[in-house]
Write a protein that holds these residues in place. Structure first.
Motif, PDB file in Angstrom:
ATOM      1  N   PHE A  21       0.839  -1.189   0.000  1.00 17.74           N
ATOM      2  CA  PHE A  21       0.000   0.000   0.000  1.00 17.74           C
ATOM      3  C   PHE A  21       0.874   1.239   0.000  1.00 17.74           C
ATOM      4  N   GLN A  22       0.330   2.309  -0.572  1.00 17.67           N
ATOM      5  CA  GLN A  22       0.960   3.592  -0.319  1.00 17.67           C
ATOM      6  C   GLN A  22       0.622   4.014   1.107  1.00 17.67           C
ATOM      7  N   GLU A  23       1.333   4.993   1.591  1.00 15.07           N
ATOM      8  CA  GLU A  23       1.330   5.304   3.029  1.00 15.07           C
ATOM      9  C   GLU A  23      -0.059   5.543   3.602  1.00 15.07           C
ATOM     10  N   ASN A  24      -0.921   6.253   2.898  1.00 16.87           N
ATOM     11  CA  ASN A  24      -2.210   6.646   3.464  1.00 16.87           C
ATOM     12  C   ASN A  24      -3.343   5.678   3.147  1.00 16.87           C
ATOM     13  N   ASP A  25      -3.099   4.705   2.248  1.00 14.85           N
ATOM     14  CA  ASP A  25      -4.179   3.835   1.794  1.00 14.85           C
ATOM     15  C   ASP A  25      -4.816   3.038   2.918  1.00 14.85           C
ATOM     16  N   ILE A  26      -3.989   2.476   3.808  1.00 16.85           N
ATOM     17  CA  ILE A  26      -4.529   1.627   4.867  1.00 16.85           C
ATOM     18  C   ILE A  26      -5.414   2.444   5.809  1.00 16.85           C
ATOM     19  N   ASN A  27      -5.042   3.701   6.073  1.00 18.67           N
ATOM     20  CA  ASN A  27      -5.851   4.558   6.947  1.00 18.67           C
ATOM     21  C   ASN A  27      -7.202   4.874   6.307  1.00 18.67           C
ATOM     22  N   VAL A  28      -7.193   5.089   4.976  1.00 19.47           N
ATOM     23  CA  VAL A  28      -8.449   5.355   4.267  1.00 19.47           C
ATOM     24  C   VAL A  28      -9.360   4.135   4.339  1.00 19.47           C
ATOM     25  N   LEU A  29      -8.775   2.947   4.136  1.00 18.24           N
ATOM     26  CA  LEU A  29      -9.587   1.725   4.182  1.00 18.24           C
ATOM     27  C   LEU A  29     -10.161   1.478   5.571  1.00 18.24           C
ATOM     28  N   ILE A  30      -9.381   1.771   6.614  1.00 16.81           N
ATOM     29  CA  ILE A  30      -9.879   1.604   7.980  1.00 16.81           C
ATOM     30  C   ILE A  30     -11.036   2.561   8.237  1.00 16.81           C
ATOM     31  N   GLU A  31     -10.895   3.793   7.764  1.00 14.92           N
ATOM     32  CA  GLU A  31     -11.966   4.781   7.924  1.00 14.92           C
ATOM     33  C   GLU A  31     -13.248   4.300   7.252  1.00 14.92           C
ATOM     34  N   ILE A  32     -13.126   3.754   6.044  1.00 12.89           N
ATOM     35  CA  ILE A  32     -14.309   3.251   5.328  1.00 12.89           C
ATOM     36  C   ILE A  32     -14.883   2.023   6.043  1.00 12.89           C
ATOM     37  N   ALA A  33     -14.011   1.110   6.460  1.00  5.90           N
ATOM     38  CA  ALA A  33     -14.471  -0.122   7.109  1.00  5.90           C
ATOM     39  C   ALA A  33     -15.148   0.158   8.440  1.00  5.90           C
ATOM     40  N   SER A  34     -14.754   1.240   9.122  1.00  5.11           N
ATOM     41  CA  SER A  34     -15.308   1.532  10.451  1.00  5.11           C
ATOM     42  C   SER A  34     -16.795   1.859  10.411  1.00  5.11           C
ATOM     43  N   ARG A  35     -17.353   2.055   9.212  1.00  4.06           N
ATOM     44  CA  ARG A  35     -18.794   2.322   9.110  1.00  4.06           C
ATOM     45  C   ARG A  35     -19.634   1.152   9.585  1.00  4.06           C
ATOM     46  N   VAL A  36     -19.063  -0.060   9.608  1.00  3.86           N
ATOM     47  CA  VAL A  36     -19.862  -1.235   9.959  1.00  3.86           C
ATOM     48  C   VAL A  36     -20.076  -1.348  11.463  1.00  3.86           C
ATOM     49  N   ILE A  37     -19.345  -0.543  12.262  1.00  5.17           N
ATOM     50  CA  ILE A  37     -19.568  -0.535  13.707  1.00  5.17           C
ATOM     51  C   ILE A  37     -19.994   0.865  14.117  1.00  5.17           C
ATOM     52  N   ALA A  38     -20.461   0.993  15.337  1.00  4.43           N
ATOM     53  CA  ALA A  38     -20.866   2.301  15.854  1.00  4.43           C
ATOM     54  C   ALA A  38     -20.076   2.592  17.119  1.00  4.43           C
ATOM     55  N   PRO A  39     -19.788   3.882  17.393  1.00  2.00           N
ATOM     56  CA  PRO A  39     -19.083   4.216  18.636  1.00  2.00           C
ATOM     57  C   PRO A  39     -19.855   3.717  19.856  1.00  2.00           C
ATOM     58  N   LEU A  40     -19.118   3.269  20.865  1.00 11.58           N
ATOM     59  CA  LEU A  40     -19.737   2.763  22.096  1.00 11.58           C
ATOM     60  C   LEU A  40     -19.263   3.611  23.262  1.00 11.58           C
ATOM     61  N   TRP A  41     -20.205   4.322  23.886  1.00 13.26           N
ATOM     62  CA  TRP A  41     -19.863   5.150  25.040  1.00 13.26           C
ATOM     63  C   TRP A  41     -19.764   4.284  26.293  1.00 13.26           C
TER      64      TRP A  41
END
Length: 874
Positions: A21-41
């Motif tokens: 991957f280029q340097e920022n690609d993995i961070n972008v994919l994690i950001e997109i993948a995180s949509r499948v969960i919701a923040p838990l307080w």
């Protein structure tokens, strides 16, 4: 979800060692993948949590299909829930038939309509296929023959993480072993209060602390520890390295990350929430995935490369063919005589009209039945518009469904007007109680506080109060310290045993009296002095938020709150702002019974702030210059509605005018009867109290004080609709505590901005509440939190089942189920009803793309009522 990332295709570069991957690609994919969960307080600041909030750009049906296919999580009501609702008369089967016809009309088939209808009607009975047929030799031969002819036509299934597909020599899935290890490390890192020793090197971050300690983990073999020694120092580089080692295709990386996030959505959700709270933990979700997938690589390496897994295609095909044999009456000979093309058509139709689609049709019929009955109930309501000038008092309650029955009982007792508004009263504040250095956001979690309001008193009184409070805290802290120390914990039972034993006996056999006694002793010792509020702006650079309000802010907040509740004229002598809270003992979910939007904060403080603002002469004078004239004899007071015991407690009563005093005396006289009637109706719904009660108020207090009570109240269970309109629309309707009620008069909202604000704020919050109850009911094993009796409070954050489960994000079994086999909450998606002309709603949908998307994709339902009483569905 799971789709190939266009960005990844463009930014992949090849090296001699393979694909990186280029340097920022993995961070972008994690950001997109995180949509499948919701923040838990954390559970101490419990807030309603919509588990699919990041997936609303897809339809509810698409998300349901994806979750079922990838994680075997079914988010439609179970067959037993549907059949139970049908038996209770909650589903009109005419809507089931209508839904089927609409579905058939929207598709094109070569099979004759009468044959299809026969198949579908039998499928909609939701009866299981006979085991004798599914295991028969004749069916097996038909399936073998069909699969041989269609070997290359099997459906593509999304790539699952490697650990999901491997079992060890003992038959245990490696993902379960992986989850066990990840839970252990998450607990160590996230612990805020329970551990005697904190995680070493914790300040360096999750990944760095784990990387140092995992080399000494005795739960791993020496070979597994050796594999982890050479990992890079940076989390994102380690994550890239192990994904490459696991040979995850570039096109499947996003799906792979989603699978890992969904394996423990609670712990992952807590990491996501923490990553958004402070700048030094922004990469926490990346670190979590680096830890998890690195451990997966260490566990699965001996099993690589994977051999071909046995196809499940035959099992699925068997049930599809069996459904034609059993439901339509085809014989095995008739099936064999069908051409291969015809067999394919039959199988494909059975695959499309599966149990998921049947449950979808039933759910929509259930929801349509509820809408139809609400429409008829409101249409038959003959309530005339009251002359507000004759009202003795006006009460502004939270829109919470638990307020509706209490409001109805109050209105029966006299000339009282009740109003619905979001329970934080439009005040974006953080509150700080007397003697506390900490502030608590007292507003919906989707908003950020803009001001801090503190309780204040004289310096002498404050010092004396702090000394008494410190004495109580010292005893508590000493007990906790002794409990966690190896040597002192041996002595602790001898010292605390007699007192704790006496307390246990009294709380078990006399909970109401004991709770009352302990509370009185505490209050008598603390003797909290009278307080004022820091409403006037104080310049303090040490504070992150301004303390108090500027003169302009005072007027703005008062005006906006009054406008939101439609209270701009015809003020009664007494106006009561009613926050709401709850009361329970030994309950980790205590905060969930307070305001479902405001992070476990009760609304009493906000009510007091607003009432005080509205009583300020300078605020009244400024409002009067804008045309909002508040009579001199009108006084604003604040109270709190305790939903567990259905009582109203006064928390701010200034000097009253003569007219306001008369109204206050009248209210005091009728409140015991209002509480009695409200408790009688509410307690009758509890599973173990379905009998006549001699003293409902006493029983309610006993529930609140009993430390063994797993269900002190039902909370917001059975919530189903949100009505935005004038009170006269529903005033004589018994809505059974199932409806959120927000006042709204479209005639005072020419621009439509007020309606847009209600939808964006309270509309979002009610949807979150509704879908949390929905998810905890339909998939309690995944989105709920199990039985309260067997829960373990962990890390000061939330609950687990046992000592190594996911951090459970949803509601406990007792909050949604009547018994082990019968649901109390009806899993229906929220129906929003707006009392406004059609063009108002059209303008709302045009301007608010987020809300329009929710409606179109089936996350909420929408209806409107115009001034002529005509209904429109959207």
């Amino acid at each position: 979800m799971g789709a190939t990332s266009v960005l990844m295709k463009e930014n992949v570069r090849k090296k001699n060692t393979g694909i990186e991957f280029q340097e920022n690609d993995i961070n972008v994919l994690i950001e997109i993948a995180s949509r499948v969960i919701a923040p838990l307080w954390p559970i101490s600041t419990f807030a309603a949590r919509h588990p699919w909030m990041g997936l609303e750009r897809q339809s509810f049906d698409q998300v349901a299909a994806w979750l079922k296919e990838t994680h075997d999580v079914d988010i439609y009501p179970s067959v037993s829930m549907i059949l139970s609702a049908k038996e209770k008369g909650e589903i009109d089967e005419a809507f089931v038939k209508l839904g089927l016809q609409q579905w058939l009309d929207s598709h094109s088939f070569t099979i004759s309509r009468c044959v299809l209808e026969r198949f579908c009607h039998r499928a909609l009975k939701l009866e299981p296929l006979p085991n004798s047929l599914l295991s028969s030799q004749q069916l097996e031969e038909l399936v073998d023959e069909y699969c041989e002819r269609n070997a290359s036509s099997s459906e593509h299934r999304p790539t699952q993480p490697v650990s999901f597909r491997i079992r060890n020599q003992h038959g245990e899935r490696l993902v379960n072993i992986l989850d066990y290890h990840v839970i252990k490390w998450c607990k160590l890192y996230l612990d805020e209060s329970q551990a005697g020793w904190s995680m070493p090197n914790r300040k360096e971050g999750f990944y760095s602390a784990w990387r140092r300690l995992v080399q000494y983990d005795p739960a791993l073999s020496k070979k597994q520890r050796d594999r982890l020694k050479g990992l890079p120092n940076e989390a994102n580089k380690a994550l890239q390295e192990v994904l490459f080692a696991l040979k995850v295709p570039i096109s499947e990386v996003q799906t792979y990350l989603e699978g890992h996030l969904l394996s423990l959505p609670g712990w992952a959700g807590m990491m996501l929430w923490r990553s958004k709270q402070s700048s030094h933990e922004q990469a926490l979700l990346t670190e979590y995935l680096a830890v998890r997938i690195s451990m997966e690589w260490a566990l699965v390496q001996p099993y690589l490369p994977l051999t071909n897994q046995q196809s499940e295609n035959k099992i699925a095909t068997a049930s599809l063919i069996a459904s034609w044999l059993h439901w339509v009456g085809l014989t095995t000979e008739e099936w064999s005589q069908l051409s291969s093309v015809k067999q394919n058509e039959y199988v494909m139709f059975a695959r499309s009209f599966d149990e998921k689609l049947c449950k979808k049709i039933w759910l929509e019929a259930w929801e349509q039945t509820q809408l139809d009955r609400l429409r008829r109930q409101i249409s038959s309501n003959k309530c005339k518009t009251k002359d507000k000038k004759t009202s003795l008092a006006q009460f502004a309650f939270c829109i919470d469904v638990r307020s509706e029955p209490f409001r109805r009982q109050l209105e029966k007792e006299g000339s009282f007007e009740t109003i619905g508004i979001a329970g934080f009263f439009g005040l974006p504040i953080a509150t700080s109680r007397l003697g506390s250095d900490l502030s608590h956001p007292s507003l919906p979690v989707i908003l950020k506080p803009q001001n801090t309001v503190k309780e204040e008193t004289g310096q002498k009184e404050l010092q004396s109060y702090l000394e008494r409070k410190q004495a109580v805290h010292s005893i508590s802290n000493t007990f906790k310290t002794m409990k966690q120390n190896v040597l002192s914990s041996l002595l602790l039972p001898e010292l605390s045993g007699p007192w704790l034993s006496l307390q246990m006996v009294l709380r078990s056999f006399m909970p109401r009296r004991t709770g009352h006694l302990i509370r009185n002793l505490r209050e008598s010792w603390l003797r909290k002095p009278n307080t004022t509020l820091s409403l006037h702006h104080v310049h303090n650079q040490e504070e992150s938020l301004p303390i108090g309000f500027s003169e302009e802010e005072k007027v703005n907040y008062a005006r906006n709150s009054l406008r939101m509740m439609g209270l701009l004229k015809d003020f009664s002598p007494l106006v009561v702002f009613c926050g709401h809270g709850s009361q329970s003992t030994n309950n980790p979910y205590a905060s969930s019974l307070d305001c479902g939007a405001c992070g476990g904060a009760s609304g009493g403080f906000n009510a007091r702030v607003l009432a005080t603002l509205c009583n300020l002469p300078e605020v009244r004078q400024a409002l009067s210059s804008e045309g909002i004239t508040i009579p001199e004899n009108t006084v604003f007071v604040a109270a709190e509605h305790n939903t567990t015991v259905d009582e109203l407690h006064w928390i701010y009563v200034p000097d009253l005018s003569d007219d306001a005093q008369k109204a206050f005396n009248r209210i005091e006289a009728i409140l015991p009867r209002v509480s009695q009637n409200a408790n009688k109706k509410r307690l009758a719904q509890l599973a173990h109290l379905q009998k006549k009660l001699k003293n409902p108020n006493a029983v309610a207090h006993e529930f609140a004080e009993d430390w063994s009570e797993v269900r002190p109240e039902w909370g917001l269970a059975r919530n189903a609709a949100f009505i935005i309109g004038q009170r006269e629309l529903t005033q004589n309707c018994d809505l059974e505590g199932r409806v959120f009620l927000h006042n709204y008069d479209w005639k005072q909202d020419e621009s439509g901005d007020l309606l847009a604000s209600i939808i964006a704020g309270p509309g979002t919050v009610t949807q979150w509440i509704n879908l949390q109850y929905y998810a905890s009911t339909v998939a309690p094993h995944y989105y709920g939190s199990g039985n309260k009796v067997t829960q373990t409070v962990t890390a000061g954050l939330g609950v687990m089942q046992g000592n190594a489960s996911d951090l459970l994000a949803g509601l406990p079994w007792q909050s949604v189920m009547l018994s082990d086999y019968e649901a109390f909450h009806s899993p229906l998606r929220l129906l929003i009803v707006i009392q406004a002309p059609k063009d108002y709603v059209e303008q709302l949908l045009k301007n608010d793309s987020i809300f329009r998307e929710k409606v179109q994709n089936g996350w909420v339902r929408l209806a409107s009522i115009d001034s002529e009483g005509r209904w429109e569905t959207w």
